[in-house]
Design a protein around this motif. Sequence first.
Motif, mmCIF file in Angstrom:
data_model
loop_
_atom_site.group_PDB
_atom_site.id
_atom_site.type_symbol
_atom_site.label_atom_id
_atom_site.label_comp_id
_atom_site.label_asym_id
_atom_site.label_seq_id
_atom_site.Cartn_x
_atom_site.Cartn_y
_atom_site.Cartn_z
ATOM 1 N N GLN A 10 -2.525 -6.945 12.226
ATOM 2 C CA GLN A 10 -1.368 -6.114 11.871
ATOM 3 C C GLN A 10 -1.731 -5.120 10.771
ATOM 4 O O GLN A 10 -1.346 -3.948 10.818
ATOM 5 C CB GLN A 10 -0.213 -7.017 11.423
ATOM 6 C CG GLN A 10 1.056 -6.298 10.993
ATOM 7 C CD GLN A 10 1.842 -5.751 12.160
ATOM 8 O OE1 GLN A 10 1.682 -6.226 13.291
ATOM 9 N NE2 GLN A 10 2.679 -4.766 11.913
ATOM 10 N N LEU A 11 -2.489 -5.589 9.797
ATOM 11 C CA LEU A 11 -2.905 -4.705 8.700
ATOM 12 C C LEU A 11 -3.872 -3.625 9.176
ATOM 13 O O LEU A 11 -3.695 -2.435 8.878
ATOM 14 C CB LEU A 11 -3.552 -5.531 7.583
ATOM 15 C CG LEU A 11 -2.622 -6.354 6.695
ATOM 16 C CD1 LEU A 11 -3.443 -7.257 5.785
ATOM 17 C CD2 LEU A 11 -1.727 -5.449 5.865
ATOM 18 N N ALA A 58 6.442 1.697 1.606
ATOM 19 C CA ALA A 58 5.434 0.970 2.387
ATOM 20 C C ALA A 58 4.656 -0.006 1.520
ATOM 21 O O ALA A 58 4.313 -1.116 1.957
ATOM 22 C CB ALA A 58 4.483 1.967 3.051
ATOM 23 N N GLN A 59 4.409 0.373 0.293
ATOM 24 C CA GLN A 59 3.669 -0.507 -0.599
ATOM 25 C C GLN A 59 4.491 -1.708 -1.043
ATOM 26 O O GLN A 59 3.962 -2.793 -1.288
ATOM 27 C CB GLN A 59 3.200 0.274 -1.835
ATOM 28 C CG GLN A 59 2.094 1.270 -1.544
ATOM 29 C CD GLN A 59 1.709 2.083 -2.758
ATOM 30 O OE1 GLN A 59 2.548 2.365 -3.622
ATOM 31 N NE2 GLN A 59 0.456 2.454 -2.834
ATOM 32 N N ASP A 70 -0.525 -1.257 9.824
ATOM 33 C CA ASP A 70 -0.012 -0.978 8.483
ATOM 34 C C ASP A 70 -0.910 -0.035 7.684
ATOM 35 O O ASP A 70 -0.436 0.978 7.140
ATOM 36 C CB ASP A 70 0.180 -2.301 7.720
ATOM 37 C CG ASP A 70 1.239 -3.177 8.368
ATOM 38 O OD1 ASP A 70 2.037 -2.649 9.159
ATOM 39 O OD2 ASP A 70 1.262 -4.390 8.089
ATOM 40 N N SER A 81 -1.033 3.556 9.017
ATOM 41 C CA SER A 81 0.222 4.257 8.717
ATOM 42 C C SER A 81 0.245 4.753 7.277
ATOM 43 O O SER A 81 0.646 5.899 7.000
ATOM 44 C CB SER A 81 1.401 3.325 8.977
ATOM 45 O OG SER A 81 2.621 3.936 8.623
#
Length: 283
Positions: free
Chosen positions: A234-235, A281-282, A239, A242
Amino acid sequence: MTVCFDNLVIKDRDITFCSFTHNSIPIFDLRIVLQLPPCLTYFSVYTLCNKQGMSAMNVLSPGIDLLNKLIFTHKFQLILAIFLIPLIYATWVIYNDNRQVIEVIDHQKDGISVVQALHPLRIQAAKHRGVSAQWISGNEAALDKLKQLEAEMDDKLNKASTSISQHLYSKSSNKKFKQILKRWDKLKHQDLNKSSSFTDHTLWIADTTNLINALAGESKLVLDNHIDSYMLMQLLVFDIPSLQEMLGQVRGLGAGVATKGSFDADSFIAVSTLYKNIDDAQS
């Protein structure tokens, strides 16, 4: 008077309980009280036991006849075959399950390879977007850097084309990749639309990201049932890219602003929005 048949007990004309067996095979369970003369009681119970025993023998007789016809060696071979059938079936089920798991892992490995081949395209396009913004804003020295980035991008596109051409991926994904290749030619400095350069680059990167997401599904990367490796996927696939794209957009806008020497209304709003998205996002 007491009469015993295996564990059948008749005492003083009363049968208190009965669990008759024939050759150690249970025939029936009986709990009755008979008020008969001793001779009739013995005859009745013997007749009932005999009928139940004959019924069980009729069920088992085909197997007994078969075993009686076989020699000693063949009997053991038959017993061995009877035990082997469930063992072979269980082995086949285990093998089939493990084979499916191995196939999924192989697909996931191919998926990681194609993601590794396509992800640099987004990074390269983001760099090209930033340098193009400088060149469009009047920095003529950025043209040489722009040509270098375009040559590097062509090399990366050739490598990605080899990776995605595998039979693993659908015709739709291959078609999307060919469309991305054609659109890249329009982003080069010779054919670049200066008024929409930033938007065109951003849309191209978004389409590349959508293609990577589709390939992650086709290669079963998103079906990983182990939470640790799924979160890592996923990372790496979703993520981090992105977040990199949002940072790249800020860099591209900032490069144009730095070349001009000041913000305009559109660039200020765009940078402010991106900064908020990065912060979200962070968190």
